[in-house]
Design an enzyme around this catalytic site. Structure first.
Site, short mmCIF file in Angstrom:
data_model
loop_
_atom_site.label_atom_id
_atom_site.label_comp_id
_atom_site.label_asym_id
_atom_site.label_seq_id
_atom_site.Cartn_x
_atom_site.Cartn_y
_atom_site.Cartn_z
N HIS A 1 -0.70 2.27 -5.06
CA HIS A 1 -2.04 2.80 -5.28
C HIS A 1 -2.49 3.44 -3.98
CE1 HIS A 1 -2.46 -0.40 -8.65
NE2 HIS A 1 -2.11 0.78 -9.16
N GLU B 1 -4.95 1.77 -1.57
CA GLU B 1 -4.65 0.43 -1.07
C GLU B 1 -3.64 0.59 0.06
OE1 GLU B 1 -3.61 -2.02 -4.45
OE2 GLU B 1 -5.33 -1.28 -5.59
N HIS C 1 -0.04 -4.51 -2.22
CA HIS C 1 -1.29 -3.96 -2.73
C HIS C 1 -2.46 -4.49 -1.92
CE1 HIS C 1 0.11 -2.23 -6.70
NE2 HIS C 1 1.18 -2.91 -6.30
N GLU D 1 -0.93 -9.06 -3.00
CA GLU D 1 -2.27 -8.54 -2.70
C GLU D 1 -2.64 -9.07 -1.33
OE1 GLU D 1 -3.98 -6.52 -4.67
OE2 GLU D 1 -2.98 -6.70 -6.62
#
Length: 458
Positions: A85, A88, A199, A290
């Site tokens: 992404h 990110e 991410h 994440e």
């Protein structure tokens, strides 16, 4: 003097020395850095492109290891992917710093770096969505820059595991975004064993499955793989090695995660995700990491964020040495491609097969396991193996299987084993034998230096 050496010397003079600072580097600066690292460390690095984006930007991968430009039998392949992404962005910074740390440690003869690079081939893709990064702003929560230049979410663009098994699609015929297609082709050319994609927006290690079709994989609200024990272990290795992740409650407006880990589906269902695709169709166990509450952390926070993640990034790579590895040989002592290597109690949607070198890799926690090996015109082989904890020794247990021909042999073994149910379409969809992609990338790696030089001059 060879032409390749002349080109290398030319690159060293033309490309200025690049100091890796704690900041967000542009795609062009990142390209320059990768070029310089590759030119300065030809014995342990190999830079190649897996394809281009919608706008034509190269998707550069730096491989590190003793034989960085090719696979070595018995040496597992590992990969990190970041910036899927575009907004990110912390993963971009972390993976560049990881490259710097691995090279520095190797040059300083530090034991941990030598052990990792002697035992593992590590592939690093710092940005899978450079187009999106160019469009991103520095907001912590907004989605500007998330998508590629076609407005597509790349982590929703892979052939979906469960829908795919229902509808029987052919991966090679399915329309994909160019960045997704590049990764799918990448998986065809290498037998990746372990992977993670980086991410931002939370602080948690998420593991497959991300999706479900309401079948027996649903257990207590989670979508559970046959290798759930291994996935949970991998997630906890990263979480516990991270400075704060295992606390599980570091981000506002995000539900607490016990031990800093979560099953993907239990967090929120996701169709067409990359980690499910890696696991089911490419035999590569992948986590989604994440790594920051803020999707675009302030530059002044980057040194501390690197410190938080450094040991976790290294510890996770080491887990590629879990379980068992080896080769399958036919009755003539020839390594065979496509042999099924199955572990009792682990009914994978697409059974694990040997690669073109006859190799298999199975990530398993310590214990005793019953293996079944199947190949046409040969007797089914069953063996029980005691598996130790390999990461401490930087090597999984080594065990080769030697098959015996059946007494009813009527001809040569076909190139693909006979299978039942859904498994024939597994191999047809991904075509793990590869070949075409490998040849195409070889051409790219030969010519990449001239491409980059033109981009620097234009």
């Amino acid at each position: 003097m060879s032409s390749s050496l002349l080109l290398l010397l030319l690159l060293l003079f033309i490309v200025p020395a690049f100091m890796l600072e704690f900041r967000y580097h542009s795609n062009r600066e990142m390209e320059q850095y990768l070029l310089q690292v590759n030119a300065s460390n030809p014995d342990i690095t190999h830079l190649y492109s897996i394809g281009t984006t919608v706008r034509g930007q190269q998707l550069w991968v730096l491989a590190l290891g003793d034989s960085p430009d090719h696979h070595t039998v018995g040496v597992p392949e590992f990969k990190y992917v970041a910036n899927m992404h575009g907004n990110e962005v912390l993963g971009r910074v972390l993976l560049l710093q990881l490259i710097e740390e691995l090279v520095r440690g190797y040059r300083s003869s530090e034991t941990w770096s030598l052990q990792l690079l002697h035992s593992t081939r590590i592939h690093i893709l710092p940005t899978m969505n450079p187009d999106g990064f160019d469009n991103a702003d520095n907001n912590c929560v907004y989605v500007q820059g998330r998508f590629n230049s076609n407005g597509a979410d790349l982590n929703r663009g892979f052939p979906d595991t469960f829908a795919g098994l229902r509808q029987q699609p052919n991966v090679n015929e399915q329309k994909m975004e160019p960045e997704v297609r590049a990764v799918v082709d990448w998986l065809k050319s290498e037998t990746f064993v372990l992977s993670a994609n980086l991410h931002g927006g939370a602080l948690v290690a998420s593991y497959p499955y991300d999706n479900s079709n309401g079948g027996p994989e649903l257990v207590g609200g989670a979508s559970v793989t046959p290798d759930n024990d291994v996935f949970l272990h991998l997630a906890k290795v990263y979480s516990s090695s991270h400075a704060h992740m295992s606390k599980g409650n570091q981000c506002e407006d995000v539900s607490p995660f016990q031990d800093g880990v979560t099953n993907g589906y239990q967090w929120y269902p996701l169709e067409g995700g990359m980690q499910d695709f890696n696991y089911v169709w490419a035999q590569c166990l992948e986590l989604t990491l994440e790594l920051s509450c803020c999707k675009f952390p302030p530059p002044e926070d980057l040194p501390a964020l690197w410190t938080d993640n450094k040991q976790a990034l290294l510890a996770y790579i080491q887990q590629v040495h879990l379980g068992v590895k080896g080769r399958v040989f036919d009755a003539a002592g020839v390594p065979v491609q496509g042999a099924l290597v199955e572990v009792r109690g682990r009914q994978n949607l697409c059974p694990f097969r040997t690669n073109r070198f006859g190799e298999y890799y199975r990530l398993l926690l310590p214990g005793n396991y019953s293996f079944t090996v199947t190949y046409p015109d040969h007797e089914v082989l069953t063996d029980t193996l005691a598996v130790p904890y390999g990461p401490d020794q930087f090597s999984a247990k080594q065990h080769d299987f030697l098959l015996r021909r059946t007494t009813t042999l009527t001809g040569l073994a076909p190139t693909e084993p006979a299978q039942a149910d859904l498994t024939p379409t597994c191999s047809q969809r991904l075509n793990l034998a590869g070949g075409g992609a490998t040849a195409r990338w070889s051409a790219l790696t030969v010519g990449f230096s001239l491409v980059v030089l033109r981009s620097l001059v234009d």
